[in-house]
Each structure stands twice: as structure tokens, then as C-alpha cells.
Scaffold this motif. Structure first.
Motif, PDB file in Angstrom:
ATOM      1  N   PHE A 195     -27.207   0.340  -8.160  1.00 45.11           N
ATOM      2  CA  PHE A 195     -28.184  -0.723  -7.919  1.00 45.11           C
ATOM      3  C   PHE A 195     -28.761  -0.714  -6.507  1.00 45.11           C
ATOM      4  O   PHE A 195     -29.759  -1.397  -6.261  1.00 45.11           O
ATOM      5  N   GLY A 196     -28.146  -0.008  -5.600  1.00 43.67           N
ATOM      6  CA  GLY A 196     -28.561  -0.088  -4.207  1.00 43.67           C
ATOM      7  C   GLY A 196     -29.106   1.232  -3.702  1.00 43.67           C
ATOM      8  O   GLY A 196     -29.949   1.867  -4.341  1.00 43.67           O
ATOM      9  N   ILE A 197     -28.620   1.635  -2.546  1.00 45.01           N
ATOM     10  CA  ILE A 197     -29.045   2.893  -1.933  1.00 45.01           C
ATOM     11  C   ILE A 197     -27.886   3.868  -2.045  1.00 45.01           C
ATOM     12  O   ILE A 197     -26.872   3.727  -1.339  1.00 45.01           O
ATOM     13  N   PRO A 198     -27.966   4.838  -2.946  1.00 53.98           N
ATOM     14  CA  PRO A 198     -26.849   5.771  -3.136  1.00 53.98           C
ATOM     15  C   PRO A 198     -26.594   6.606  -1.894  1.00 53.98           C
ATOM     16  O   PRO A 198     -27.459   6.775  -1.034  1.00 53.98           O
ATOM     17  N   SER A 199     -25.389   7.127  -1.812  1.00 57.67           N
ATOM     18  CA  SER A 199     -25.068   8.045  -0.721  1.00 57.67           C
ATOM     19  C   SER A 199     -25.868   9.327  -0.877  1.00 57.67           C
ATOM     20  O   SER A 199     -26.326   9.675  -1.983  1.00 57.67           O
ATOM     21  N   ALA A 200     -26.045  10.039   0.238  1.00 59.45           N
ATOM     22  CA  ALA A 200     -26.768  11.320   0.195  1.00 59.45           C
ATOM     23  C   ALA A 200     -26.071  12.295  -0.747  1.00 59.45           C
ATOM     24  O   ALA A 200     -26.727  13.073  -1.459  1.00 59.45           O
ATOM     25  N   GLN A 201     -24.744  12.242  -0.782  1.00 56.16           N
ATOM     26  CA  GLN A 201     -23.994  13.145  -1.668  1.00 56.16           C
ATOM     27  C   GLN A 201     -24.272  12.823  -3.138  1.00 56.16           C
ATOM     28  O   GLN A 201     -24.427  13.724  -3.968  1.00 56.16           O
ATOM     29  N   ALA A 202     -24.335  11.523  -3.479  1.00 57.65           N
ATOM     30  CA  ALA A 202     -24.607  11.139  -4.866  1.00 57.65           C
ATOM     31  C   ALA A 202     -26.007  11.564  -5.293  1.00 57.65           C
ATOM     32  O   ALA A 202     -26.204  12.058  -6.417  1.00 57.65           O
ATOM     33  N   ILE A 203     -26.989  11.397  -4.399  1.00 56.96           N
ATOM     34  CA  ILE A 203     -28.350  11.825  -4.708  1.00 56.96           C
ATOM     35  C   ILE A 203     -28.398  13.338  -4.897  1.00 56.96           C
ATOM     36  O   ILE A 203     -28.988  13.844  -5.873  1.00 56.96           O
ATOM     37  N   ALA A 204     -27.772  14.077  -3.991  1.00 60.19           N
ATOM     38  CA  ALA A 204     -27.783  15.543  -4.089  1.00 60.19           C
ATOM     39  C   ALA A 204     -27.113  16.009  -5.372  1.00 60.19           C
ATOM     40  O   ALA A 204     -27.581  16.946  -6.029  1.00 60.19           O
ATOM     41  N   ARG A 205     -26.039  15.336  -5.752  1.00 57.97           N
ATOM     42  CA  ARG A 205     -25.321  15.700  -6.972  1.00 57.97           C
ATOM     43  C   ARG A 205     -26.196  15.476  -8.207  1.00 57.97           C
ATOM     44  O   ARG A 205     -26.251  16.314  -9.113  1.00 57.97           O
ATOM     45  N   GLU A 206     -26.915  14.347  -8.234  1.00 50.76           N
ATOM     46  CA  GLU A 206     -27.751  14.044  -9.394  1.00 50.76           C
ATOM     47  C   GLU A 206     -28.960  14.982  -9.460  1.00 50.76           C
ATOM     48  O   GLU A 206     -29.350  15.430 -10.541  1.00 50.76           O
ATOM     49  N   LEU A 207     -29.546  15.268  -8.313  1.00 48.99           N
ATOM     50  CA  LEU A 207     -30.664  16.215  -8.303  1.00 48.99           C
ATOM     51  C   LEU A 207     -30.238  17.587  -8.809  1.00 48.99           C
ATOM     52  O   LEU A 207     -30.931  18.209  -9.631  1.00 48.99           O
ATOM     53  N   ALA A 208     -29.091  18.057  -8.334  1.00 51.56           N
ATOM     54  CA  ALA A 208     -28.603  19.368  -8.770  1.00 51.56           C
ATOM     55  C   ALA A 208     -28.302  19.375 -10.260  1.00 51.56           C
ATOM     56  O   ALA A 208     -28.590  20.359 -10.968  1.00 51.56           O
ATOM     57  N   GLN A 209     -27.738  18.267 -10.750  1.00 47.47           N
ATOM     58  CA  GLN A 209     -27.373  18.199 -12.170  1.00 47.47           C
ATOM     59  C   GLN A 209     -28.596  18.311 -13.065  1.00 47.47           C
ATOM     60  O   GLN A 209     -28.628  19.136 -13.986  1.00 47.47           O
ATOM     61  N   TYR A 210     -29.622  17.499 -12.791  1.00 47.71           N
ATOM     62  CA  TYR A 210     -30.763  17.453 -13.704  1.00 47.71           C
ATOM     63  C   TYR A 210     -31.785  18.550 -13.444  1.00 47.71           C
ATOM     64  O   TYR A 210     -32.707  18.725 -14.256  1.00 47.71           O
ATOM     65  N   ARG A 211     -31.621  19.285 -12.372  1.00 48.00           N
ATOM     66  CA  ARG A 211     -32.450  20.472 -12.168  1.00 48.00           C
ATOM     67  C   ARG A 211     -31.770  21.728 -12.713  1.00 48.00           C
ATOM     68  O   ARG A 211     -32.276  22.831 -12.573  1.00 48.00           O
ATOM     69  N   GLY A 212     -30.624  21.535 -13.353  1.00 49.79           N
ATOM     70  CA  GLY A 212     -29.875  22.659 -13.904  1.00 49.79           C
ATOM     71  C   GLY A 212     -30.236  22.931 -15.351  1.00 49.79           C
ATOM     72  O   GLY A 212     -31.211  22.413 -15.898  1.00 49.79           O
ATOM     73  N   GLY A 213     -29.414  23.752 -16.002  1.00 48.59           N
ATOM     74  CA  GLY A 213     -29.669  24.154 -17.374  1.00 48.59           C
ATOM     75  C   GLY A 213     -29.223  23.108 -18.379  1.00 48.59           C
ATOM     76  O   GLY A 213     -28.592  22.107 -18.036  1.00 48.59           O
ATOM     77  N   LEU A 215     -26.991  23.162 -20.968  1.00 53.01           N
ATOM     78  CA  LEU A 215     -25.571  22.969 -21.274  1.00 53.01           C
ATOM     79  C   LEU A 215     -24.833  22.172 -20.208  1.00 53.01           C
ATOM     80  O   LEU A 215     -24.060  21.267 -20.542  1.00 53.01           O
ATOM     81  N   PRO A 216     -25.041  22.443 -18.907  1.00 51.88           N
ATOM     82  CA  PRO A 216     -24.393  21.584 -17.896  1.00 51.88           C
ATOM     83  C   PRO A 216     -24.838  20.126 -17.980  1.00 51.88           C
ATOM     84  O   PRO A 216     -24.029  19.204 -17.822  1.00 51.88           O
ATOM     85  N   ILE A 217     -26.134  19.904 -18.250  1.00 52.66           N
ATOM     86  CA  ILE A 217     -26.623  18.535 -18.395  1.00 52.66           C
ATOM     87  C   ILE A 217     -25.982  17.879 -19.612  1.00 52.66           C
ATOM     88  O   ILE A 217     -25.558  16.711 -19.571  1.00 52.66           O
ATOM     89  N   LEU A 218     -25.881  18.621 -20.705  1.00 50.64           N
ATOM     90  CA  LEU A 218     -25.276  18.096 -21.931  1.00 50.64           C
ATOM     91  C   LEU A 218     -23.823  17.698 -21.699  1.00 50.64           C
ATOM     92  O   LEU A 218     -23.392  16.606 -22.084  1.00 50.64           O
ATOM     93  N   ARG A 219     -23.064  18.584 -21.059  1.00 49.53           N
ATOM     94  CA  ARG A 219     -21.645  18.286 -20.800  1.00 49.53           C
ATOM     95  C   ARG A 219     -21.499  17.052 -19.922  1.00 49.53           C
ATOM     96  O   ARG A 219     -20.659  16.179 -20.190  1.00 49.53           O
ATOM     97  N   ALA A 220     -22.296  16.968 -18.866  1.00 52.29           N
ATOM     98  CA  ALA A 220     -22.213  15.809 -17.963  1.00 52.29           C
ATOM     99  C   ALA A 220     -22.618  14.530 -18.678  1.00 52.29           C
ATOM    100  O   ALA A 220     -22.003  13.475 -18.488  1.00 52.29           O
ATOM    101  N   ARG A 221     -23.648  14.605 -19.520  1.00 50.69           N
ATOM    102  CA  ARG A 221     -24.124  13.413 -20.219  1.00 50.69           C
ATOM    103  C   ARG A 221     -23.068  12.884 -21.183  1.00 50.69           C
ATOM    104  O   ARG A 221     -22.819  11.685 -21.258  1.00 50.69           O
ATOM    105  N   ILE A 222     -22.444  13.775 -21.923  1.00 48.61           N
ATOM    106  CA  ILE A 222     -21.410  13.344 -22.862  1.00 48.61           C
ATOM    107  C   ILE A 222     -20.222  12.750 -22.113  1.00 48.61           C
ATOM    108  O   ILE A 222     -19.662  11.724 -22.507  1.00 48.61           O
ATOM    109  N   ALA A 223     -19.840  13.385 -20.989  1.00 46.50           N
ATOM    110  CA  ALA A 223     -18.697  12.892 -20.215  1.00 46.50           C
ATOM    111  C   ALA A 223     -18.983  11.541 -19.581  1.00 46.50           C
ATOM    112  O   ALA A 223     -18.122  10.653 -19.552  1.00 46.50           O
ATOM    113  N   GLU A 224     -20.207  11.357 -19.073  1.00 46.54           N
ATOM    114  CA  GLU A 224     -20.527  10.146 -18.319  1.00 46.54           C
ATOM    115  C   GLU A 224     -21.067   9.022 -19.199  1.00 46.54           C
ATOM    116  O   GLU A 224     -20.906   7.839 -18.871  1.00 46.54           O
TER     117      GLU A 224
END
Length: 427
Positions: A195-213, A215-224
Motif C-alpha cells: 500500500f505504500g512505497i516498496p523497498s528498492a529490493q521489492a521493486i527490483a524483484r517484481e520488475l525482474a519477475q514480470y520481465r522474465g519468461g 514458466l517463472p512467472i507461472l510458478r511465482a503466481r501459483i506460489a504467491e
């Protein structure tokens, strides 16, 4: 919602509902596009990512005032109304309304879970299937009781929503020792990531996740997000059920179906928006003045807006009945888009994830907030251009046909010519 009667709704398709549904399916993309294109916290807080000054702030402000939560609310009202219409149609056709409804909800749940897992974690279909199962036994309540119960559920939803800002306030003000302060900081950062201002690490992690392929997005989505439907049922269930019941009452009273005189719609629009719009504007000004701090964001986006959102939704219904003249080119295009809302909703997920995710064009996180809206307009044009010609040839949208066939346990006639021939043969 002053009710002229509690009479049974005729089992026929109401084009006025399709027009409103068409606006809702277009309007909801104004909000969902942020979920498709930017890190998750940007949906509630423009300061999280995507810009919060100038045109970006204006884009956020217009959506906050007019569309955020209101389009979802319109869908919920319409879903409640459709429960009545489909039950009456089933009964008129000699079928068991209970079996028809729960078979439809079971398949909608399947579609929703598939959408959630395979395409996008912002799915609403599974939530509607679960809440729709709860709403069905209440459909026989008198109109006045539907309204009263709906409003009580709005209050219950506010109480549930208030748990989040209460937790924020508690964490910000209660830490008597160093260990407690450290624990609170960790929980606060988790809330900031949503809801607020995420940490730089959280933003970088999300950018890397959704700019990936894929199958990695699918695995993360099911897990989260695999348990999202159950979590949503607790958190958003009271509000969604409230809107479904109010939608039933709105249909019975004539509000939703367009049966009121135009002057009555004007009067209700003035009353509803005359109170709700200034309230939303005051909340928006408070958020900007606070710099979109965590506590104001959770208060404004959850319990405080829940209080006035029903008035905005009713105002939207009144405005659309006044503005969309039956038979006009725009109204017919919107009605076709609304008749195919299920297909169009899932199509936008397929299109937008292909545009923004790494296995498509990979544009996730590359646009500021206002720059997303030319893409929204392009998707709108596609929906408006294709829906009407499709329905000129076919009785249903592709996914509406699949849902109907699965729910009835038999392949339904799809082409209009096939349906006409089968109707003649049955005579």
C-alpha cells in the motif's frame, strides 16, 4: 431504491443491462491496466511507481474520483441482477433454478482459478463464483430487506477494511523496546510493499519477475496467489455480497433496468454524486497533501471510500441511463461489448499480459501512469469493433458459449442460423 413492486423479473435479456455491463468492462481496464503494467503497490499508491506528479497525478486523480472501485461495483450489481434473471429464465424453461445456478458457479470457479493461475493474479471470476453461491439463497428476500441487508454488509465491509489501517497505526505507535521496533519495522515494510512505497529490493524483484519468461512467472503466481480466492472471500466478500444484493434490489425497483422516468434518474444522480464526489475529492486532496503516506492511503482506499462507493455506483447507473440512448451507434456497440463481457474481460488479460510481461513485448514497468492510457483506448476500440460483428453471426461470445455448454452439459447452438434451424425442428 424506492421499489414499485417485488414482482418476478421477466426472463428476458435486458439491453439496458448489457449497455451498463459494456461500460463496466471497458471502465475496469482503466484500473486493471496499472495491475498489468506496474508493480503491485502502484495500484493503491501512485508514489510507489509510475509517477505521481503532473499528468501521472491527474490520471490517478480521475480514476480515484470516478472509476476506482465503481466499475467493479457496477459488475457486482449486474452480477446480482443476473442471478435473478437466470433463475427466472430457468424456471420459465422448466429447469431447476438451483441446479442451473450452482452448475454455472462451479464452472465460473473453474474459469476463475484457471485465469488466476495461467494468466493474471488479479482475477475476479473465482471471487464472484464463491460470493454468487452465497447470494443465491437470498434472492427471494423482499426488495426492502435486500436493501437493508446490503447496507448492513457495507458496514461490515468497512469494519473488515478498517483492520488494515488499524494494524498500520498500531505498528507505527507501539514498540516499547528495540526488538519490538525491529519486528514492527518488518511488518510495516510488508504493508508498504502493498500500500505504500516498496523497498528498492521489492521493486527490483517484481520488475525482474514480470520481465522474465512464462514458466517463472507461472510458478511465482501459483506460489504467491494460489489462495487468493479464499483470502478475497474474507476480505472483499461482505462488500461484494452487499453489491450483489443491492443489484437484485435495483433490478426489482426498476433502477437498473431503465424503468424510471428520466427526471427521477436526474434527481438520484444529483443526490448521489452531490454527496459522494465532494467526499472523494476531499480524500484525494488529503492523500496528495500527505504525500501518499501509508496510513492515509490505507484509510482512504479501504474503509473511508467503502462508505460512499455505493452512492457513486448508483450515480453511475443513473448517468448511463440518461446518457446512452437506446438504438444509438455507441449504445449498440456497448451493449454488444457487455453481452460478451466474459470473453472481453479474459481477452484483456490475454492481450495485456502479452504486452507487458517478459514472454510478450516485455513492457512491464517501462511506462509512467499516464502513458498506459493510449493502450487502454486501443483495447477499448478493439472490443467495440469486434463485439457487434461477432454477435451478428453468433448467439454468444466464444467463452459465453463454452460456459453455457459446460453448465448445460451439452453443446449449445452457436451460429444464429443453426439456432434458427434447431428452433424450427423442435416445433
Amino acid at each position: 431504491m424506492a421499489p414499485p413492486s417485488n414482482s418476478v423479473v421477466k426472463p428476458q435479456r435486458l439491453e439496458s443491462l448489457d449497455r451498463i455491463r459494456g461500460v463496466a468492462v471497458l471502465g475496469i481496464l482503466l484500473l486493471n491496466i496499472v495491475g498489468f503494467a506496474l508493480p503491485g503497490a502502484a495500484y493503491e499508491n501512485p508514489r510507489a511507481y509510475g509517477g505521481w506528479h503532473g499528468a501521472d497525478l491527474l490520471a490517478w486523480g480521475v480514476n480515484f474520483l470516478l472509476f476506482d472501485g465503481k466499475m467493479r461495483g457496477l459488475f457486482s450489481f449486474l452480477f446480482g441482477a443476473s442471478i435473478l434473471l437466470i433463475a427466472d429464465a430457468a424456471q420459465a424453461g422448466g429447469r431447476d433454478p438451483v441446479r442451473v445456478h450452482y452448475t454455472r458457479m462451479a464452472w465460473l470457479l473453474v474459469f476463475g482459478v484457471a485465469h488466476l493461475c495461467l494468466l493474471w493474479d488479479g482475477d475476479i471470476l473465482a471471487h464472484y463464483a464463491l460470493v454468487g453461491a452465497l447470494a443465491f439463497p437470498l434472492r427471494r428476500l423482499p426488495t426492502e430487506r435486500l436493501v437493508i441487508l446490503g447496507l448492513l454488509l457495507v458496514v461490515a465491509a468497512m469494519a473488515v477494511f478498517a483492520l488494515v489501517p488499524l494494524l498500520v497505526w498500531t505498528l507505527q505507535h507501539q514498540a516499547s523496546d528495540v526488538a519490538g521496533a525491529q519486528a514492527n519495522a518488518g511488518q510495516l515494510q510488508s504493508l508498504n510493499n502493498s500500500f505504500g512505497i516498496p523497498s528498492a529490493q521489492a521493486i527490483a524483484r517484481e520488475l525482474a519477475q514480470y520481465r522474465g519468461g512464462y514458466l517463472p512467472i507461472l510458478r511465482a503466481r501459483i506460489a504467491e496467489s494460489g489462495t487468493n480466492p479464499l483470502a478475497m472471500l474474507f476480505f472483499y466478500g461482505p462488500e461484494t455480497l452487499a453489491y450483489m444484493l443491492l443489484g437484485m434490489a435495483s433490478l426489482r425497483s426498476g433502477l437498473l433496468g431503465g424503468a424510471w422516468p428520466r427526471e427521477r434518474y436526474r434527481r438520484w444522480l444529483r443526490c448521489c454524486w452531490g454527496f459522494a464526489l465532494p467526499a472523494y475529492a476531499a480524500l484525494a486532496a488529503w492523500l496528495v497533501a500527505s504525500g501518499f503516506a501509508l496510513l492515509p492511503v490505507t484509510l482512504a482506499s479501504l474503509p473511508l471510500t467503502a462508505l460512499v462507493r455505493p452512492l457513486m455506483i448508483v450515480g453511475w447507473i443513473c448517468l448511463l441511463h440518461l446518457a446512452l440512448h437506446p438504438g444509438s451507434a455507441l449504445a449498440s456497440r456497448l451493449a454488444a461489448a457487455g453481452q460478451m463481457a466474459f470473453t472481453n474481460y479474459l481477452m484483456t488479460s490475454l492481450l495485456c499480459t502479452s504486452i507487458f510481461y517478459g514472454y510478450g513485448l516485455g513492457w512491464f514497468g517501462h511506462f509512467s501512469r499516464w502513458q498506459l492510457y493510449p493502450i487502454v483506448v486501443a483495447v477499448w476500440l478493439l472490443i467495440l469493433l469486434w463485439s457487434k460483428p461477432w454477435l451478428a453471426r453468433f448467439r454468444f461470445g466464444p467463452l459465453e458459449w463454452l460456459w453455457r455448454s459446460l453448465a448445460r452439459g451439452a453443446v449449445q447452438p452457436m451460429r444464429r442460423t443453426d439456432f434458427a434451424r434447431s428452433a424450427i425442428a423442435s416445433q
